[in-house]
Design an enzyme around this catalytic site. Structure first.
Site, PDB file in Angstrom:
ATOM      1  N   LYS A 150     -16.478 -51.132  -4.548  1.00 49.81           N
ATOM      2  CA  LYS A 150     -17.225 -50.185  -5.392  1.00 49.81           C
ATOM      3  C   LYS A 150     -16.194 -49.545  -6.343  1.00 49.81           C
ATOM      4  CE  LYS A 150     -19.586 -46.503  -6.838  1.00 49.81           C
ATOM      5  NZ  LYS A 150     -18.600 -46.074  -7.850  1.00 49.81           N
TER       6      LYS A 150
ATOM      7  N   GLU B 273      -6.184 -42.778   0.544  1.00 52.81           N
ATOM      8  CA  GLU B 273      -5.084 -42.456  -0.372  1.00 52.81           C
ATOM      9  C   GLU B 273      -5.630 -41.371  -1.296  1.00 52.81           C
ATOM     10  OE1 GLU B 273      -3.016 -41.920  -3.165  1.00 52.81           O
ATOM     11  OE2 GLU B 273      -3.363 -43.925  -3.980  1.00 52.81           O
TER      12      GLU B 273
ATOM     13  N   CYS C  57      -1.918 -39.962  -9.005  1.00 49.99           N
ATOM     14  CA  CYS C  57      -1.801 -39.090  -7.815  1.00 49.99           C
ATOM     15  C   CYS C  57      -0.345 -38.773  -7.524  1.00 49.99           C
ATOM     16  CB  CYS C  57      -2.378 -39.705  -6.555  1.00 49.99           C
ATOM     17  SG  CYS C  57      -3.651 -40.837  -6.810  1.00 49.99           S
TER      18      CYS C  57
ATOM     19  N   GLU D 114      -3.742 -29.604  -8.101  1.00 48.61           N
ATOM     20  CA  GLU D 114      -3.386 -30.874  -8.750  1.00 48.61           C
ATOM     21  C   GLU D 114      -3.778 -30.828 -10.233  1.00 48.61           C
ATOM     22  OE1 GLU D 114      -5.448 -34.247  -7.006  1.00 48.61           O
ATOM     23  OE2 GLU D 114      -3.824 -35.589  -7.570  1.00 48.61           O
TER      24      GLU D 114
END
Ligand code: SIN
Length: 476
Positions: A172, A247, A281, A379
């Site tokens: 997906k 992750e 990331c 973040e």
């Protein structure tokens, strides 16, 4: 503009479903569409993967490697087309997209070989009439949910080891960048994988995600994305005790000691911070510079940042492309405004450039930041480099570890002793020492704390798709 389709049980399907349009973030223009699949299509894909697993899992690793090597060749032959699709659907500068396509191939190539080294164990028995063995088996059907920021490499990092281990897969991709994934699956079809081994569903994330989590035959879920969504999947996985690889987010610190080679540090920080416009990331998001080198670093670093070229990723000279969407621009704008309101200084950038339908943010350097500012806690996912001065190594360690994340960290020092002692104290799964881009197929990638569960890449990335079966053989 092309209408792309889903791939289930070796057929391209979904022509009659409603379409999800994909827009180029550099100009807002529609560049393609995919069908909006949901529960029905996801269940069909899982059923087909389950059926295919019965035979694919019985093939030898050598046979599976042949398919994977063919796929590796096809990715390399189609590198330019993959790169072009990637850039127009999610904005990445074309030179980075080419790099991503070739790095995507390395995950397929490396696992084609590594699959041949799935060894069990023979364990000495304590009884003369018993033999003890440990076997390894593919975990089963894998659901792979992938992000928009690395539309092909995050897919091959999951697909390579899953297929090499003997698993079948339902992919997906993100709704923001599904077209590259469709192209990759077209290459899988050309590579000749048997029907049902690789399946692709596009459309509603929540409906597809829920169907994946509720289906008994999905035994492993591998996800790259936000910590928030990761937590939801972890909760949903509990009912069936599915195997998980997660992750998730990161908020990487970069620590630059007084004795660092300043040119190496600047090159490393630019690569880590500004790759993919700061949307990775593992981006260095919090830059801590020791007082003796701080002013010189800041001056040279700011000069280097002002030379970065911002623009449509399709232009060869572009270093910084658009952010993925308006809400990303809004988030960065909010973080910068908060830092400035609390006393940070703007050395360059600080502008949202959202005219002509694009969602750009200029490469930005902030100095004088501190822990009270949102940008040092949340973040970023944008091209903003906040720099904080520190005095002692202990202070840098405390600041760096003061986060719920534990994915990547970067250290710049020429001293082996200082570097070693410093890294021993850092709670991060990946550390770049004088290196702003540490990822590679043959090494583990993943985080501690809220940055995830498990590792991708390297031999651990293959273990993630294997079950251990202990066999005790009575010899009477
Ligand atoms: C990521 O940010 O998820 C991947 C970046 C990389 O592989 O270096």
């Amino acid at each position: 503009m092309r209408d792309y389709l889903m791939y289930i049980n070796g057929e391209w399907v979904g022509k009659d479903l409603e379409k999800l349009e994909v827009k180029n973030p550099a100009n807002g223009k529609v560049v393609g569409s995919v069908p909006i699949g949901g529960e029905i299509e996801t269940n069909q894909a899982i059923d087909s993967a389950h059926e295919a697993f019965q035979t694919w899992s019985q093939t030898t690793a050598y046979e599976r490697a042949k398919y994977l090597k063919k796929l590796n060749d096809l990715i390399l032959e189609n590198q330019e087309e993959l790169a072009q699709i990637m850039t127009i659907e999610m904005g990445k500068p074309i030179k980075e997209s080419r790099g991503e396509a070739s790095s995507a191939a390395t995950y397929i190539e490396w696992y084609a070989e590594e699959g041949k080294r799935i060894y069990g164990e023979t364990v000495p028995s304590h009884l003369a009439n018993k033999r003890m063995q440990v076997w390894k088996k593919p975990v089963g059907v894998v659901a792979a949910i992938t992000p928009w920021n690395f539309p092909v490499a995050m897919l091959t990092r999951k697909m390579g080891p899953a297929l090499a281990a003997g698993c079948t897969i339902v992919i997906k991709p993100s709704g923001e960048s599904p077209l590259t994934a469709v192209k990759l699956v077209e290459l899988c079809e050309k590579a000749g994988f048997p029907k049902g081994v690789v399946n692709l569903v596009t459309g509603s994330s929540s409906k597809i995600g829920t169907a994946m989590m509720e289906h008994d035959n999905v035994r492993k879920v591998t996800f790259t994305g936000s910590t928030e969504v990761g937590k939801l999947l972890i909760k949903q996985s509990a009912d069936q005790v599915k195997r998980l690889s997660m992750e998730l987010g990161g908020h990487a610190p970069i620590i630059i000691l007084d004795d660092a080679n300043i040119d190496t540090a600047i090159k490393g920080v630019i690569a880590s911070k500004f790759r993919n416009a700061g949307q990775t990331c593992v981006c260095g998001n919090r830059i801590y510079v020791q007082s003796g080198i701080h002013d010189t670093f800041l001056e040279k670093f700011t000069e280097a940042v002002t030379k970065l070229t911002i623009g449509d990723g399709i232009n060869e000279e572009t270093d910084i492309g658009p952010l993925i969407n308006q809400s990303s621009v809004d988030k960065v704008t909010r973080q910068v405004a908060d830092a400035l309101s609390k006393g940070a200084s703007l050395l360059t950038g600080g502008e949202a450039l959202t005219n002509q339908g694009g969602t750009f943010y200029s490469p930005t350097v902030l100095s004088g930041v501190d822990t009270s500012m949102v940008i040092m806690e949340e973040e970023t996912f944008g091209p903003v480099a906040p720099v904080q001065k520190f005095e002692t190594v202990d202070e840098a360690i405390r600041l760096a570890n003061d986060t719920k994340y534990g994915l990547a960290a970067y250290v710049f020092t020429e001293s082996v002793v200082k570097g070693t002692l410093l890294i021993e104290q850092l709670n991060f799964g990946i550390v770049g020492w004088n290196d702003g881009t540490p990822s590679a197929a043959q090494v583990p990638f993943g985080g501690m704390k809220e940055s995830g569960i498990g590792r991708e890449g390297g031999h651990e990335g293959l273990e993630a798709f294997l079950e251990t079966q202990y066999v005790s053989i009575g010899m009477d």
